[in-house]
Design a protein around this motif. Structure first.
Motif, PDB file in Angstrom:
ATOM      1  N   VAL A  33      39.923  43.355  49.017  1.00  0.00           N
ATOM      2  CA  VAL A  33      39.349  42.887  47.760  1.00  0.00           C
ATOM      3  C   VAL A  33      39.110  44.106  46.881  1.00  0.00           C
ATOM      4  CG1 VAL A  33      37.460  41.667  46.629  1.00  0.00           C
ATOM      5  CG2 VAL A  33      38.264  40.922  48.886  1.00  0.00           C
ATOM      6  N   GLU A 196      51.129  40.278  45.320  1.00  0.00           N
ATOM      7  CA  GLU A 196      49.826  40.471  45.965  1.00  0.00           C
ATOM      8  C   GLU A 196      49.867  41.647  46.931  1.00  0.00           C
ATOM      9  OE1 GLU A 196      48.744  35.712  45.646  1.00  0.00           O
ATOM     10  OE2 GLU A 196      49.469  36.553  47.543  1.00  0.00           O
ATOM     11  N   THR A 214      45.555  41.368  37.955  1.00  0.00           N
ATOM     12  CA  THR A 214      45.388  39.921  37.855  1.00  0.00           C
ATOM     13  C   THR A 214      44.893  39.506  36.474  1.00  0.00           C
ATOM     14  OG1 THR A 214      44.223  38.000  38.793  1.00  0.00           O
ATOM     15  CG2 THR A 214      43.003  40.038  38.681  1.00  0.00           C
ATOM     16  N   ALA A 217      42.078  35.669  38.348  1.00  0.00           N
ATOM     17  CA  ALA A 217      40.760  35.951  38.910  1.00  0.00           C
ATOM     18  C   ALA A 217      40.104  37.000  38.020  1.00  0.00           C
ATOM     19  CB  ALA A 217      40.895  36.433  40.350  1.00  0.00           C
ATOM     20  N   LEU A 238      36.920  32.294  42.328  1.00  0.00           N
ATOM     21  CA  LEU A 238      37.003  33.509  43.128  1.00  0.00           C
ATOM     22  C   LEU A 238      36.876  33.194  44.615  1.00  0.00           C
ATOM     23  CD1 LEU A 238      34.882  36.099  41.086  1.00  0.00           C
ATOM     24  CD2 LEU A 238      37.335  35.660  40.968  1.00  0.00           C
ATOM     25  N   ALA A 241      40.066  31.618  45.961  1.00  0.00           N
ATOM     26  CA  ALA A 241      41.112  32.624  46.127  1.00  0.00           C
ATOM     27  C   ALA A 241      40.854  33.464  47.372  1.00  0.00           C
ATOM     28  CB  ALA A 241      41.184  33.516  44.885  1.00  0.00           C
ATOM     29  N   PHE A 242      39.621  33.891  47.549  1.00  0.00           N
ATOM     30  CA  PHE A 242      39.259  34.679  48.723  1.00  0.00           C
ATOM     31  C   PHE A 242      39.485  33.879  50.009  1.00  0.00           C
ATOM     32  CE2 PHE A 242      36.330  35.953  52.014  1.00  0.00           C
ATOM     33  CZ  PHE A 242      36.318  37.338  51.971  1.00  0.00           C
ATOM     34  N   LEU A 245      43.239  33.436  50.943  1.00  0.00           N
ATOM     35  CA  LEU A 245      43.863  34.645  51.464  1.00  0.00           C
ATOM     36  C   LEU A 245      43.283  35.033  52.815  1.00  0.00           C
ATOM     37  CD1 LEU A 245      44.091  36.813  48.217  1.00  0.00           C
ATOM     38  CD2 LEU A 245      45.925  35.536  49.338  1.00  0.00           C
ATOM     39  N   ARG A 252      46.897  40.411  52.391  1.00  0.00           N
ATOM     40  CA  ARG A 252      47.182  40.519  50.966  1.00  0.00           C
ATOM     41  C   ARG A 252      45.999  41.099  50.195  1.00  0.00           C
ATOM     42  NH1 ARG A 252      51.878  37.769  49.276  1.00  0.00           N
ATOM     43  NH2 ARG A 252      52.907  36.724  51.013  1.00  0.00           N
ATOM     44  N   LEU A 254      43.415  40.882  46.920  1.00  0.00           N
ATOM     45  CA  LEU A 254      42.783  40.064  45.874  1.00  0.00           C
ATOM     46  C   LEU A 254      42.151  40.999  44.855  1.00  0.00           C
ATOM     47  CD1 LEU A 254      41.748  37.398  44.638  1.00  0.00           C
ATOM     48  CD2 LEU A 254      39.747  37.598  46.144  1.00  0.00           C
ATOM     49  N   SER A 255      42.705  40.995  43.647  1.00  0.00           N
ATOM     50  CA  SER A 255      42.123  41.764  42.549  1.00  0.00           C
ATOM     51  C   SER A 255      41.199  40.852  41.750  1.00  0.00           C
ATOM     52  CB  SER A 255      43.223  42.305  41.630  1.00  0.00           C
ATOM     53  OG  SER A 255      44.045  43.233  42.300  1.00  0.00           O
TER      54      SER A 255
END
Length: 306
Positions: A33, A196, A214, A217, A238, A241-242, A245, A252, A254-255
């Motif tokens: 992250v 990603e 991104t 997000a 958010l 998405a978290f 993944l 991967r 997550l930005s």
């Protein structure tokens, strides 16, 4: 018409890399992250910066139009909220949780508020370049954009004490990546939303690393049509998405994109605080700076031999 680079449509396909990220406690990290704070306040369109119009993007005035030839006092004060209040609220939130982040910092904005630059440096945040100005480079002449990149590096180095190793022009031209590589000294750029995972591109007979960013997000969606209209929506997006993944468990990235004048407003900041605490509750997640990702990728996933 000159085309500077082909499109890279294939990517990693059905055989993506499996990076062995490591969480701070030594566990294998299921995902990375990466929080980005965009610091743009003072670098936007404004007659005081020599522009011919006022700013019109990413403020509480949704659908604003530029004022030609005059200052837009409401717009200026909405941006000033980001430097006067918003930055310091985000700084406090991240410091209290001992979470690292990357700042995409516009050089002109840093130059106008060196106290903010010192706070970033003292916190050991990565300060990546967000260009000389927060403007659109799409139609700027190549020579002028080249000079802006040079000035961004010079000002950034003078104000922060070290040169930027990453760059996100934000609104790039077809020439931007080539000019970044030509300037030299950058370990990566973030002007892509295409993946990603980081990936390598061939520019100027050199292998150059891209660490994608991104727009989904991202708190900018508070300031655009059909975006988030409450902190709850932001948090839910958010978290979804978290969670996806994390369950996918492919390592991967997550930005998460943040802006001082947007998410730091009281009605939104609590949602960000909830998400920061949610992420911190996982022991097998690596929260890091983008430069940490770039260095890991360069060492463990070097560019392919041509």
């Amino acid at each position: 018409m000159r085309f500077n680079a082909p499109r890279l449509l294939k990517g990693y396909g059905d055989r993506p890399p499996r990076p062995e990220w490591t969480a701070p406690n030594g566990q294998r990290a299921r995902l990375v992250v990466q929080f980005v704070i965009n610091y743009e306040e003072g670098g936007e369109h404004c007659l005081l910066n020599g522009d011919d119009r006022s700013e019109w993007l990413l403020s509480e005035i949704v659908g604003a139009a530029p004022y030609e030839g005059v200052r837009h006092m409401n717009m200026e004060s909405l941006y000033e909220y980001g430097s006067r209040v918003g930055f310091w609220r985000l700084h406090k939130m991240f410091q209290a949780r001992q979470l690292p982040c990357t700042v995409f910092a516009v050089a002109r904005a840093l130059e106008l508020n060196p106290g903010v630059a010192k706070a970033m440096t003292d916190a050991d945040w990565e300060i990546a370049s967000h260009g000389y100005r927060w403007i659109d480079y799409q139609h700027m002449p190549e020579a002028e954009e080249r000079e802006h990149i040079r000035k961004a590096v010079e000002i950034h180095t003078r104000v922060t004490g070290s040169r930027p190793l990453g760059i996100y022009q934000g609104k790039p031209s077809p020439n931007t990546r080539r000019l970044v590589v030509e300037e030299g000294g950058f370990l990566y750029d973030a002007d892509s939303y295409a993946d990603e995972f980081p990936y390598w591109v061939h520019v100027h007979d050199k292998q150059h690393l891209v660490v994608p960013y991104t727009l989904d997000a991202n708190d900018m969606r508070f300031a655009c049509a059909q975006g988030f209209n409450s902190g709850t929506q932001f948090f839910t997006y958010l978290k979804d998405a978290f969670d996806f993944l994390y369950q996918e468990d492919e390592g991967r990235m997550l930005s998460v994109g943040l802006h001082c004048r947007l998410v730091a407003r009281p009605g939104r900041a609590l949602a960000l605080a909830r998400f920061l605490d949610y992420v911190r509750s996982f022991s097998d997640v690596w929260v890091c700076r983008r430069i940490d990702i770039a260095r890991y990728w360069t060492e463990h996933h070097p560019p392919p031999t041509r």
